[in-house]
Write an enzyme that holds these catalytic residues in place. Structure first.
Site, PDB file in Angstrom:
ATOM      1  N   ASP A 127       0.817  -1.227   0.000  1.00  0.00           N
ATOM      2  CA  ASP A 127       0.000   0.000   0.000  1.00  0.00           C
ATOM      3  C   ASP A 127       0.850   1.276   0.000  1.00  0.00           C
ATOM      4  O   ASP A 127       0.357   2.347  -0.341  1.00  0.00           O
ATOM      5  CB  ASP A 127      -0.922   0.027   1.228  1.00  0.00           C
ATOM      6  CG  ASP A 127      -1.801  -1.208   1.318  1.00  0.00           C
ATOM      7  OD1 ASP A 127      -2.021  -1.856   0.282  1.00  0.00           O
ATOM      8  OD2 ASP A 127      -2.259  -1.528   2.428  1.00  0.00           O
ATOM      9  N   MET A 169      -5.585  -2.817  -5.152  1.00  0.00           N
ATOM     10  CA  MET A 169      -5.569  -2.740  -3.685  1.00  0.00           C
ATOM     11  C   MET A 169      -4.988  -1.397  -3.225  1.00  0.00           C
ATOM     12  O   MET A 169      -4.769  -0.493  -4.030  1.00  0.00           O
ATOM     13  CB  MET A 169      -4.783  -3.901  -3.112  1.00  0.00           C
ATOM     14  CG  MET A 169      -5.558  -5.197  -3.086  1.00  0.00           C
ATOM     15  SD  MET A 169      -4.605  -6.482  -2.260  1.00  0.00           S
ATOM     16  CE  MET A 169      -5.893  -7.667  -1.878  1.00  0.00           C
ATOM     17  N   GLY A 170      -4.687  -1.307  -1.952  1.00  0.00           N
ATOM     18  CA  GLY A 170      -4.068  -0.092  -1.431  1.00  0.00           C
ATOM     19  C   GLY A 170      -4.721   0.415  -0.155  1.00  0.00           C
ATOM     20  O   GLY A 170      -4.304   1.431   0.398  1.00  0.00           O
ATOM     21  N   ARG A 171      -5.801  -0.284   0.245  1.00  0.00           N
ATOM     22  CA  ARG A 171      -6.541   0.093   1.444  1.00  0.00           C
ATOM     23  C   ARG A 171      -7.004   1.548   1.365  1.00  0.00           C
ATOM     24  O   ARG A 171      -7.638   1.904   0.384  1.00  0.00           O
ATOM     25  CB  ARG A 171      -5.689  -0.167   2.685  1.00  0.00           C
ATOM     26  CG  ARG A 171      -6.530  -0.355   3.907  1.00  0.00           C
ATOM     27  CD  ARG A 171      -5.762  -0.947   5.033  1.00  0.00           C
ATOM     28  NE  ARG A 171      -6.170  -2.316   5.279  1.00  0.00           N
ATOM     29  CZ  ARG A 171      -5.500  -3.164   6.008  1.00  0.00           C
ATOM     30  NH1 ARG A 171      -4.360  -2.812   6.528  1.00  0.00           N
ATOM     31  NH2 ARG A 171      -5.963  -4.363   6.214  1.00  0.00           N
TER      32      ARG A 171
HETATM   33  O1  F6P Z   1      -2.309  -4.066   3.292  1.00  0.00           O
HETATM   34  C1  F6P Z   1      -2.127  -4.857   2.187  1.00  0.00           C
HETATM   35  C2  F6P Z   1      -3.455  -5.293   1.612  1.00  0.00           C
HETATM   36  O2  F6P Z   1      -3.215  -6.102   0.480  1.00  0.00           O
HETATM   37  C3  F6P Z   1      -4.410  -4.155   1.277  1.00  0.00           C
HETATM   38  O3  F6P Z   1      -4.103  -3.540   0.072  1.00  0.00           O
HETATM   39  C4  F6P Z   1      -5.732  -4.895   1.284  1.00  0.00           C
HETATM   40  O4  F6P Z   1      -6.819  -4.029   1.571  1.00  0.00           O
HETATM   41  C5  F6P Z   1      -5.555  -5.889   2.384  1.00  0.00           C
HETATM   42  O5  F6P Z   1      -4.164  -6.077   2.549  1.00  0.00           O
HETATM   43  C6  F6P Z   1      -6.199  -7.216   2.107  1.00  0.00           C
HETATM   44  O6  F6P Z   1      -6.025  -8.019   3.216  1.00  0.00           O
HETATM   45  P1  F6P Z   1      -6.305  -9.579   3.212  1.00  0.00           P
HETATM   46  O7  F6P Z   1      -5.286 -10.241   2.362  1.00  0.00           O
HETATM   47  O8  F6P Z   1      -6.184  -9.988   4.635  1.00  0.00           O
HETATM   48  O9  F6P Z   1      -7.678  -9.774   2.661  1.00  0.00           O
END
Ligand code: F6P
Length: 341
Positions: A127, A169-171
């Site tokens: 992120d 992604m990227g939150r």
């Molecule tokens: O923080 C890294 C990340 O890949 C984010 O971009 C994403 O929102 C989150 O982790 C996803 O998490 P998980 O793999 O637990 O679903």
């Protein structure tokens, strides 16, 4: 000195490169002994370890994921969690910890440091949203994966005269969307920092179709519409209180189709962005972070993490990294806007 190493949170390419560098330099330069903790903070919480010597880290530099495993276990949410960690470290004869992780993992490391645990941090996340460092490793690989996907989608969008939406992604930070969207020539980029106007998005799409060139919309998973313009569903929360994001691409798919009358299709890149081999930049950064982290251990400089400033690796207080999220500045977004529509 006996040093424990753990990797926590979402995995990302480059974790193994850090582990390798920490162990190789720690053994050869400082004569340290290492122990690997499995699955992030679950390892020290439950005393779950695996051997970690030079032989164990041979050949792992280009390998994605983490040989130590990872989890989103939050020991601060477990009754007596901090005490259990301290006890397990004492029982295992572990003098110091190298914690490799993002906001959540380093947030726990910060609390443990405040409670007297000898810990040094290494910042990772695709992120790129951690303060105190210019870049985290994992980000460059994720951006390159997303860029390649956009390049490939361009040809399909044009063959079928479709609007293609790429959800990355990227939150709550738009770094991946911004960098990949710019590198891939997106028609419009939507990021969490700036709520979007769906009418404006559709106007960009229609204008791109008028040039006989098909639009690609790059949307960050955390992007949101301007208040009251579109309904979004919220997902479950993890043990750090983060909502599981994703789904905005599908919402845009139906809205864009309905509003423009053009076929729109979404591709959600998801964990593909976190998988596989790290880019050269991420291997370089992760390796240097590992080398400098073990120096901090040798200096007993607890509560610090490695950080990239320009081309230098420096140390920064862990608390600085997690104090506030590093998000995309509006001036950077304005640069990308030149290419919208
Ligand atoms: O923080 C890294 C990340 O890949 C984010 O971009 C994403 O929102 C989150 O982790 C996803 O998490 P998980 O793999 O637990 O679903």
């Amino acid at each position: 000195m006996r040093v424990g190493v753990l990797t926590g949170g979402g995995d990302c390419p480059g974790l193994n490169a850090v582990i390798r560098a920490v162990v190789r330099k720690g053994v050869s330069r400082y004569g340290f002994d290492f122990v690997g903790f499995r699955d992030g903070w679950r390892g020290p919480l439950e005393g779950d370890t695996r051997p970690l010597d030079v032989q164990a880290v041979r050949g792992i530099l280009p390998r994605g994921g983490t040989i130590l495993g990872s989890s989103r276990t939050n020991p601060l949410k477990v009754d007596g969690g901090v005490e259990r960690i301290k006890q397990n470290l004492a029982d295992l004869g572990v003098d110091a910890l190298v914690a490799i992780g993002g906001e959540d993992t380093l947030g726990v490391a910060t609390r443990l440091h405040e409670q007297g645990v000898h810990v040094v941090g290494v910042p990772k996340t695709i992120d790129n949203d951690l303060g105190a460092t210019d870049y985290t490793f994992g980000f460059d690989t994720a951006v390159n994966i997303a860029m390649e996907a956009i390049d490939r989608l361009h040809t399909t969008a044009e063959s079928h005269h479709r609007a293609l939406i790429v959800e990355v992604m990227g939150r709550h930070a738009g770094w991946i969307a911004l960098h990949a969207g710019m590198a891939g020539g997106a028609n419009v980029i939507l990021i969490p920092e700036l709520p979007f106007d769906i009418d404006e998005v559709c106007a960009y799409i229609e204008s791109r179709f008028r040039t006989n060139y098909s639009p690609i919309v790059v949307v960050a998973e955390g992007a949101t519409p301007k208040e009251g313009t579109l309904e979004l569903q919220t997902g479950d929360k993890d043990s750090f209180g983060h909502v599981r994001l994703g789904g905005i691409g599908t919402v845009l798919e139906s809205e864009i189709s309905a509003r423009t009358g053009k076929e729109a299709r979404a591709t959600v890149l998801g964990h593909i962005q976190r998988g596989g081999t790290p880019t050269a930049f991420d291997r370089w950064l992760a390796t240097r972070f590992g080398l400098h982290a073990v120096d901090a251990v040798a200096d007993a400089d607890w509560g610090q993490m490695t950080a990239l400033r320009g081309t230098q690796i420096v140390r920064a207080p862990l608390s600085e990294a997690t104090k506030e999220l590093k998000t995309v500045d509006s001036s950077l977004y304005e640069e990308a806007e030149v290419f919208f529509g």
